[in-house]
Design a protein around this motif. Structure first.
Motif, mmCIF file in Angstrom:
data_model
loop_
_atom_site.group_PDB
_atom_site.id
_atom_site.type_symbol
_atom_site.label_atom_id
_atom_site.label_comp_id
_atom_site.label_asym_id
_atom_site.label_seq_id
_atom_site.Cartn_x
_atom_site.Cartn_y
_atom_site.Cartn_z
ATOM 1 N N GLN B 89 0.829 -1.209 0.000
ATOM 2 C CA GLN B 89 0.000 0.000 0.000
ATOM 3 C C GLN B 89 0.864 1.260 0.000
ATOM 4 O O GLN B 89 0.411 2.323 -0.383
ATOM 5 C CB GLN B 89 -0.905 0.009 1.229
ATOM 6 C CG GLN B 89 -1.984 -1.046 1.166
ATOM 7 C CD GLN B 89 -2.964 -0.935 2.315
ATOM 8 O OE1 GLN B 89 -3.284 0.159 2.758
ATOM 9 N NE2 GLN B 89 -3.455 -2.067 2.783
ATOM 10 N N ASN B 99 -2.019 -2.005 -17.261
ATOM 11 C CA ASN B 99 -2.777 -2.913 -16.395
ATOM 12 C C ASN B 99 -3.936 -2.232 -15.677
ATOM 13 O O ASN B 99 -4.224 -2.534 -14.526
ATOM 14 C CB ASN B 99 -1.855 -3.589 -15.367
ATOM 15 C CG ASN B 99 -0.795 -4.454 -16.019
ATOM 16 O OD1 ASN B 99 -0.832 -4.677 -17.231
ATOM 17 N ND2 ASN B 99 0.148 -4.928 -15.241
ATOM 18 N N LEU B 100 -4.614 -1.343 -16.380
ATOM 19 C CA LEU B 100 -5.865 -0.811 -15.831
ATOM 20 C C LEU B 100 -6.893 -1.936 -15.814
ATOM 21 O O LEU B 100 -6.788 -2.886 -16.586
ATOM 22 C CB LEU B 100 -6.376 0.347 -16.685
ATOM 23 C CG LEU B 100 -5.550 1.635 -16.633
ATOM 24 C CD1 LEU B 100 -6.162 2.685 -17.547
ATOM 25 C CD2 LEU B 100 -5.455 2.175 -15.215
ATOM 26 N N PHE B 101 -7.889 -1.812 -14.931
ATOM 27 C CA PHE B 101 -8.924 -2.838 -14.862
ATOM 28 C C PHE B 101 -9.978 -2.516 -15.920
ATOM 29 O O PHE B 101 -10.731 -1.547 -15.781
ATOM 30 C CB PHE B 101 -9.542 -2.872 -13.459
ATOM 31 C CG PHE B 101 -8.510 -3.013 -12.359
ATOM 32 C CD1 PHE B 101 -7.478 -3.948 -12.478
ATOM 33 C CD2 PHE B 101 -8.552 -2.226 -11.229
ATOM 34 C CE1 PHE B 101 -6.520 -4.091 -11.477
ATOM 35 C CE2 PHE B 101 -7.606 -2.369 -10.221
ATOM 36 C CZ PHE B 101 -6.578 -3.301 -10.347
ATOM 37 N N PRO B 102 -10.068 -3.312 -16.985
ATOM 38 C CA PRO B 102 -10.902 -2.925 -18.131
ATOM 39 C C PRO B 102 -12.397 -2.957 -17.856
ATOM 40 O O PRO B 102 -13.167 -2.322 -18.560
ATOM 41 C CB PRO B 102 -10.538 -3.975 -19.196
ATOM 42 C CG PRO B 102 -10.009 -5.136 -18.441
ATOM 43 C CD PRO B 102 -9.357 -4.585 -17.204
ATOM 44 N N HIS B 103 -12.810 -3.687 -16.811
ATOM 45 C CA HIS B 103 -14.243 -3.794 -16.528
ATOM 46 C C HIS B 103 -14.729 -2.647 -15.652
ATOM 47 O O HIS B 103 -15.922 -2.570 -15.361
ATOM 48 C CB HIS B 103 -14.546 -5.133 -15.861
ATOM 49 C CG HIS B 103 -13.811 -5.344 -14.558
ATOM 50 N ND1 HIS B 103 -12.429 -5.357 -14.487
ATOM 51 C CD2 HIS B 103 -14.260 -5.530 -13.306
ATOM 52 C CE1 HIS B 103 -12.069 -5.552 -13.226
ATOM 53 N NE2 HIS B 103 -13.159 -5.653 -12.497
ATOM 54 N N LEU B 112 -11.145 1.725 -6.276
ATOM 55 C CA LEU B 112 -11.309 0.339 -5.804
ATOM 56 C C LEU B 112 -10.418 0.022 -4.605
ATOM 57 O O LEU B 112 -10.905 -0.397 -3.550
ATOM 58 C CB LEU B 112 -11.036 -0.649 -6.954
ATOM 59 C CG LEU B 112 -11.145 -2.134 -6.580
ATOM 60 C CD1 LEU B 112 -12.573 -2.480 -6.169
ATOM 61 C CD2 LEU B 112 -10.692 -3.033 -7.728
ATOM 62 N N ALA B 113 -9.108 0.215 -4.773
ATOM 63 C CA ALA B 113 -8.190 -0.168 -3.689
ATOM 64 C C ALA B 113 -8.379 0.688 -2.434
ATOM 65 O O ALA B 113 -8.487 0.135 -1.334
ATOM 66 C CB ALA B 113 -6.750 -0.117 -4.185
ATOM 67 N N LEU B 116 -11.483 -0.539 -0.629
ATOM 68 C CA LEU B 116 -11.324 -1.858 -0.016
ATOM 69 C C LEU B 116 -10.351 -1.830 1.155
ATOM 70 O O LEU B 116 -10.567 -2.488 2.164
ATOM 71 C CB LEU B 116 -10.792 -2.858 -1.051
ATOM 72 C CG LEU B 116 -11.752 -3.377 -2.099
ATOM 73 C CD1 LEU B 116 -11.010 -4.259 -3.090
ATOM 74 C CD2 LEU B 116 -12.862 -4.177 -1.425
ATOM 75 N N LEU B 117 -9.266 -1.086 0.983
ATOM 76 C CA LEU B 117 -8.154 -1.227 1.921
ATOM 77 C C LEU B 117 -8.133 -0.150 2.991
ATOM 78 O O LEU B 117 -7.586 -0.348 4.058
ATOM 79 C CB LEU B 117 -6.827 -1.235 1.166
ATOM 80 C CG LEU B 117 -6.725 -2.328 0.097
ATOM 81 C CD1 LEU B 117 -5.504 -2.134 -0.756
ATOM 82 C CD2 LEU B 117 -6.717 -3.708 0.746
ATOM 83 N N HIS B 145 -14.393 4.279 -19.787
ATOM 84 C CA HIS B 145 -13.743 2.990 -19.555
ATOM 85 C C HIS B 145 -12.346 3.046 -20.167
ATOM 86 O O HIS B 145 -12.129 3.784 -21.132
ATOM 87 C CB HIS B 145 -14.558 1.849 -20.158
ATOM 88 C CG HIS B 145 -15.601 1.321 -19.230
ATOM 89 N ND1 HIS B 145 -16.832 1.912 -19.085
ATOM 90 C CD2 HIS B 145 -15.574 0.269 -18.365
ATOM 91 C CE1 HIS B 145 -17.520 1.239 -18.175
ATOM 92 N NE2 HIS B 145 -16.780 0.244 -17.729
ATOM 93 N N ARG B 161 -4.112 6.135 -10.218
ATOM 94 C CA ARG B 161 -4.578 5.006 -9.399
ATOM 95 C C ARG B 161 -3.553 4.664 -8.319
ATOM 96 O O ARG B 161 -3.900 4.434 -7.160
ATOM 97 C CB ARG B 161 -4.818 3.793 -10.304
ATOM 98 C CG ARG B 161 -5.230 2.542 -9.557
ATOM 99 C CD ARG B 161 -5.541 1.402 -10.502
ATOM 100 N NE ARG B 161 -4.349 0.891 -11.154
ATOM 101 C CZ ARG B 161 -4.347 -0.147 -11.993
ATOM 102 N NH1 ARG B 161 -5.486 -0.762 -12.288
ATOM 103 N NH2 ARG B 161 -3.234 -0.570 -12.544
ATOM 104 N N ALA B 162 -2.277 4.654 -8.719
ATOM 105 C CA ALA B 162 -1.223 4.352 -7.746
ATOM 106 C C ALA B 162 -1.137 5.451 -6.689
ATOM 107 O O ALA B 162 -1.017 5.169 -5.497
ATOM 108 C CB ALA B 162 0.116 4.175 -8.459
ATOM 109 N N MET B 165 -3.406 5.718 -3.438
ATOM 110 C CA MET B 165 -3.082 4.997 -2.203
ATOM 111 C C MET B 165 -2.094 5.784 -1.343
ATOM 112 O O MET B 165 -1.651 5.303 -0.313
ATOM 113 C CB MET B 165 -2.516 3.610 -2.536
ATOM 114 C CG MET B 165 -3.539 2.626 -3.092
ATOM 115 S SD MET B 165 -4.920 2.322 -1.959
ATOM 116 C CE MET B 165 -4.105 1.404 -0.656
#
Lengths: 215, 256
Positions: B89, B99-103, B112-113, B116-117, B145, B161-162, B165
């Motif tokens: 983290q 490596n993005l989350f395509p969905h 997301l992270a 969740l975290l 998207h 995204r990084a 965190m």
């Protein structure tokens, strides 16, 4: 061809088709449960579970479904498993198709690019969180179509339970042949009804596939 | 005398794939706010070294320490998982292929992270996503998207995204190598901005110009060892090692 005969008996065939559908739905549900557990086992980091999953797949894909059904229905009572024909049919076919679904589900999961897991783990997610929120949603899209193929095979596979006298479509056709001596008409009618069931299911799968693929 | 503790401390890193030794006893210290570039031919072990820092590619032997905590501690599985998730983290990582989350949408990729975290609420997460996107200049793409973005935009979202965190250290693994040449600059700009904000960064790169203008230190790796390291003006203008000179000469020809 005796059209009158077909028109006379087809309500009975429709009732049998309902049973075939019930059998298919229950088998598919059991198959998906077995397939999910099997895939989880095969992807587990625990050696014993991994082995168990692999053994399940090779055992049930490596022997004829008919033998598995006979073993369960006729051989079962010998070792204390008493099932009626319908139950034996659902369990026998469900566990069988579950072995194929294990491979389908596992295949979809491992074909999600490994960079996805890496990105999730790098952010600090646990392996379960990465699976739940990143891998499975993507794998689900990949498995709809191949699971559709499994379900197609399963529906046709339900004809096997005629051999243990479940009164589904194929068995019904055989019974009416006994009294009418018209195998051509009877099998044609049964075949047509299978086709309708499979066509509708196929459309449903395509719809689901499109729905999850949008975006 | 107080004992000095480097922020990132790699001690005698060794990595083997079977017979093949891809990292040969590498030690590297990085101070807070430093920006270190790792250059070298492909197969030199530079990405492997970078990926050892957050234990994505665990070392065969040697230690990695971050801010006084050993990253690659030997622990029972469950304890190790807890430990490494905590450590990761604090370390942002940017990949060559994004490596993005395509969905998920851009917003969801970012939130997301943290959701969740760190257990933040939806509102807090939205504010966070907006801040991070503002930062990398992509606020207008928040509900897109990944498939609707250009490569450069994808990489900027991956950086956002990084950063969401709030990492103490950022690792860049050839962040611009997969991009069309005209898209490289926008990603470089974002990385420069991070440099100005005093983020500690370790950057594996093929962009010599970028390394020279942004980094405090440059490591040249070849064959699993650090052949030469020093200030960028030394490595790029006056390298002492033959292998460094050869690599830079070949690279320059390649660029031209």
């Amino acid at each position: 061809m005796d059209i009158d005969l077909i028109l006379r008996v087809y309500p009975h065939f429709l009732k049998a088709a309902i049973l075939t559908i019930e059998l298919s739905v229950l088998t598919a549900i059991l198959g998906l449960v077995c397939g999910s557990l099997g895939a989880a086992a095969r992807l587990s980091r625990f050696q014993a579970l991994h082995f168990l999953g692999a053994a399940y797949v090779s055992l049930f894909r490596g022997t004829p479904a008919l033998i598995q059904l006979f073993l369960l229905y006729f051989g079962g009572p010998q070792i204390g498993i008493q099932l009626d024909a319908f139950e034996a049919g659902v369990i026998g076919l469900g566990v069988n198709i579950g072995a194929y679904m294990t491979e389908t589900i596992r295949g979809a999961i491992i074909s999600v690019h490994k960079g996805q897991t890496e990105a999730a783990r790098t952010l600090g997610m646990s392996s379960w969180q990465a699976m739940r929120y990143v891998i499975l949603p993507q794998a689900f899209r990949l498995m709809v179509r191949p699971l559709g193929v499994n379900i197609n095979a399963l529906i046709k596979g339900t004809a096997l339970v005629a051999a243990i006298s479940v009164v589904e479509l194929t068995y019904t056709a055989q019974r009416y042949i006994g009294s009418t001596y018209k195998p051509f008409e009877m099998f044609l009618l049964a075949g047509a009804l299978y086709m309708v069931i499979i066509y509708i299911t196929g459309r449903g799968i395509s719809w689901l596939d499109r729905k999850v693929r949008i975006q | 005398m107080t004992h000095h503790r480097p922020f990132v401390d790699i001690r005698h890193a060794q990595k083997c794939y079977g017979e093949l030794e891809v990292l040969k006893d590498i030690s590297l210290q990085v101070e807070q706010k430093q920006i270190v570039a790792i250059i070298g031919p492909s197969g030199s072990g530079k990405s492997t070294l970078l990926r050892a820092i957050n234990d994505l590619d665990p070392l065969t032997s040697g230690e990695v320490w971050l801010d006084g905590v050993q990253v690659n501690k030997l622990l029972p599985h469950t304890q190790y998982e807890k430990h490494i998730n905590q450590i990761r983290q604090q370390i942002g990582m940017v990949f060559q292929h994004f490596n993005l989350f395509p969905h998920l949408t851009v917003r969801e990729n970012i939130t997301l992270a943290p959701k969740l975290l760190k257990g933040i609420s939806d509102d807090e997460a939205n504010v966070l996503a907006e801040q991070q996107l503002e930062h990398v200049g992509l606020i207008d793409r928040i509900d897109y998207h990944p498939s609707q973005l250009s490569g450069g935009q994808k990489q900027r979202v991956a950086i956002a995204r990084a950063l969401a965190m709030k990492p103490k250290l950022m690792l860049f693994d050839e962040a611009t190598s997969a991009l069309d040449p005209e898209l490289v600059e926008e990603v470089n700009q974002v990385m420069k901005m991070l440099a100005e904000e005093a983020m500690t960064m370790i950057i594996v790169t093929h962009e010599m110009g970028f390394a020279e203008s942004v980094c405090d230190r440059v490591l040249f790796m070849d064959g699993g060892v650090v052949v030469e390291e020093g200030a960028p003006e030394v490595i790029f203008r006056n390298p002492t090692q033959e292998r460094t000179k050869n690599f830079l000469r070949k690279h320059l020809e390649g660029v031209k």
